[in-house]
Design an enzyme around this catalytic site. Structure first.
Site, PDB file in Angstrom:
ATOM      1  N   ARG A   4      46.457  45.444  -3.057  1.00  0.00           N
ATOM      2  CA  ARG A   4      45.260  46.201  -2.681  1.00  0.00           C
ATOM      3  C   ARG A   4      44.932  47.269  -3.739  1.00  0.00           C
ATOM      4  O   ARG A   4      45.804  47.981  -4.229  1.00  0.00           O
ATOM      5  CB  ARG A   4      45.496  46.866  -1.325  1.00  0.00           C
ATOM      6  CG  ARG A   4      44.297  47.655  -0.796  1.00  0.00           C
ATOM      7  CD  ARG A   4      44.374  49.135  -1.118  1.00  0.00           C
ATOM      8  NE  ARG A   4      43.312  49.898  -0.465  1.00  0.00           N
ATOM      9  CZ  ARG A   4      43.052  51.166  -0.742  1.00  0.00           C
ATOM     10  NH1 ARG A   4      43.759  51.819  -1.638  1.00  0.00           N
ATOM     11  NH2 ARG A   4      42.080  51.804  -0.112  1.00  0.00           N
ATOM     12  N   THR A  39      44.087  61.209  -2.757  1.00  0.00           N
ATOM     13  CA  THR A  39      43.962  61.085  -4.197  1.00  0.00           C
ATOM     14  C   THR A  39      43.748  62.448  -4.833  1.00  0.00           C
ATOM     15  O   THR A  39      43.094  63.297  -4.242  1.00  0.00           O
ATOM     16  CB  THR A  39      42.694  60.237  -4.483  1.00  0.00           C
ATOM     17  OG1 THR A  39      42.931  58.936  -3.979  1.00  0.00           O
ATOM     18  CG2 THR A  39      42.343  60.190  -5.944  1.00  0.00           C
ATOM     19  N   THR A  58      45.991  58.073  -8.122  1.00  0.00           N
ATOM     20  CA  THR A  58      46.479  57.905  -6.754  1.00  0.00           C
ATOM     21  C   THR A  58      47.499  56.774  -6.677  1.00  0.00           C
ATOM     22  O   THR A  58      47.499  55.873  -7.523  1.00  0.00           O
ATOM     23  CB  THR A  58      45.300  57.580  -5.805  1.00  0.00           C
ATOM     24  OG1 THR A  58      45.741  57.596  -4.453  1.00  0.00           O
ATOM     25  CG2 THR A  58      44.697  56.212  -6.093  1.00  0.00           C
ATOM     26  N   SER A  91      51.399  61.044  -2.824  1.00  0.00           N
ATOM     27  CA  SER A  91      50.161  60.270  -2.887  1.00  0.00           C
ATOM     28  C   SER A  91      49.753  59.927  -4.306  1.00  0.00           C
ATOM     29  O   SER A  91      48.741  59.262  -4.522  1.00  0.00           O
ATOM     30  CB  SER A  91      49.035  61.043  -2.213  1.00  0.00           C
ATOM     31  OG  SER A  91      48.841  62.265  -2.882  1.00  0.00           O
ATOM     32  N   THR A 115      37.885  61.087  -2.294  1.00  0.00           N
ATOM     33  CA  THR A 115      39.190  60.806  -1.717  1.00  0.00           C
ATOM     34  C   THR A 115      38.973  60.283  -0.303  1.00  0.00           C
ATOM     35  O   THR A 115      37.889  60.422   0.254  1.00  0.00           O
ATOM     36  CB  THR A 115      40.093  62.064  -1.721  1.00  0.00           C
ATOM     37  OG1 THR A 115      41.391  61.727  -1.211  1.00  0.00           O
ATOM     38  CG2 THR A 115      39.510  63.185  -0.889  1.00  0.00           C
ATOM     39  N   GLY A 116      39.995  59.658   0.250  1.00  0.00           N
ATOM     40  CA  GLY A 116      39.846  59.103   1.591  1.00  0.00           C
ATOM     41  C   GLY A 116      39.937  57.592   1.580  1.00  0.00           C
ATOM     42  O   GLY A 116      40.473  56.996   0.644  1.00  0.00           O
TER      43      GLY A 116
END
Ligand code: ASP
Length: 335
Positions: free
Chosen positions: A222, A194, A212, A92, A245-246
């Site tokens: 993106r 991340t 990340t 990641s 994060t997420g």
């Protein structure tokens, strides 16, 4: 629980920036009293202190090593994040990060120091240590953010060596994804996460960083929340700091990290501030929160910490007072 057990089956909608002008005005009335309060309490904190998203004890250990050797919080978060960027097994972040749907590994990172200076890189390719490039942008350019080819060329000009970041394992995962993948805006988002890190050094000064490879199999071009100051990361050395994060689109829409720090400024504990920021996401009309994850970690000037997420299995690694431990985060969706 592995870090990767996180975002599932979310449908990406538009990733427009929600600018938090109302948040900025929230702070004004409360600033003076809050600042006085936290400054008074700083001597009580057990410093230095490092926290990071997920289970990254090697990274927090590195950051603590820097702090114990007398390094400052900025050096600590940069060095800590570099550990995960270099870890090819972590899919990641940095080298070994999962690619976008076209097979390109593109990195986002940012860093913020005790003075409120910040630097970021977005859509950076072929350079493992995005966080260090972000720091260079902050310290050695008149800018805050560099993107894409410009960021890469700048990194190379500063001595960073370009290399292929797509490892065999990530290539294999991408090839597997391609069997089912449909090239359209609704993304079957794979698990992703991340590394965000916040540190307070012996002087009580706070810095933060995050890095990340973004959502796996994202659309080409993106960019998520992680390199966006105020969304993925925010540091106010008088008050505290937060990192997210997420699903970045949801963090950006609520200017999440800035929101958490402003809530701390208004008197909330880091824990309560993280919970309130998550509630802003899940309580939106028609929120699709059941299908995505967001997690925050935060610290205040006193060295108190908090973490909270929408769903289970988010965790924070905390190194304080000789103990480097993974702490499971409390979460909203207990249904
Ligand atoms: N926040 C990152 C992004 O949206 C991904 C993650 O933390 O898993 O790019």
């Amino acid at each position: 629980m592995k870090r990767r057990h996180f975002i599932k089956n979310a449908a990406l909608t538009s990733a427009g920036l929600a600018v938090g002008s109302t948040l900025a005005s929230c702070a004004e009335n409360t600033k003076e009293s809050s600042v006085t309060k936290v400054t008074d309490d700083i001597s009580k904190a057990k410093l230095p202190l490092v926290i990071a998203t997920w289970h990254v004890k090697d990274a927090t250990a590195k950051a603590m090593e820097v702090l114990q050797a007398g390094g400052n919080a900025l050096d600590a978060v940069e060095q800590g994040c570099r550990v995960e960027e270099a870890n090819e097994k972590g899919q990641s972040v940095g080298k070994g990060g999962l690619p976008d749907r076209d097979g390109n590994v593109t990195l986002d990172a940012c860093i913020m120091d005790k003075h409120g200076n910040c630097g970021a890189v977005v859509y950076l390719q072929d350079i493992t240590h995005a966080v260090s490039v972000a720091r260079k942008v902050m310290e050695d350019t008149p800018h805050v953010m560099l993107a894409g080819e410009g960021a890469k060329q700048y990194a190379i000009s500063q001595g960073f060596k370009p290399e292929d970041l797509l490892t065999e394992a990530s290539k294999e995962a991408w090839n597997k994804w391609k069997i089912e993948a449909k090239y359209k805006p609704i993304i079957n988002i794979e698990n992703h996460d991340t590394i965000g890190m916040l540190a307070i050094d012996k002087n009580g000064d706070i810095s933060g960083a995050c890095t990340t490879s973004g959502l796996a199999y994202k659309m080409g071009g993106r960019v998520g929340d992680s390199p966006i100051i105020g969304s993925g990361l925010f540091v106010d050395n008088e008050i505290g700091a937060c990192v997210a994060t997420g699903l970045g689109e949801e963090v950006v829409k609520t200017v999440g990290s800035f929101l958490v720090v402003e809530l701390i400024r208004q008197g909330k504990s880091p824990q309560d501030a993280c919970e309130e920021a998550i509630s802003r996401i899940v309580n939106k009309p028609n929120s699709d929160y059941k299908n995505f994850q967001v997690g925050y970690i935060a610290v205040n000037k006193k060295g108190e910490t908090g973490s909270y997420s929408i769903h289970q299995w988010f965790s924070m690694t905390k190194f304080q007072d000789g103990v480097n431990e993974q702490i499971q985060s409390d979460y909203f969706n207990k249904a």
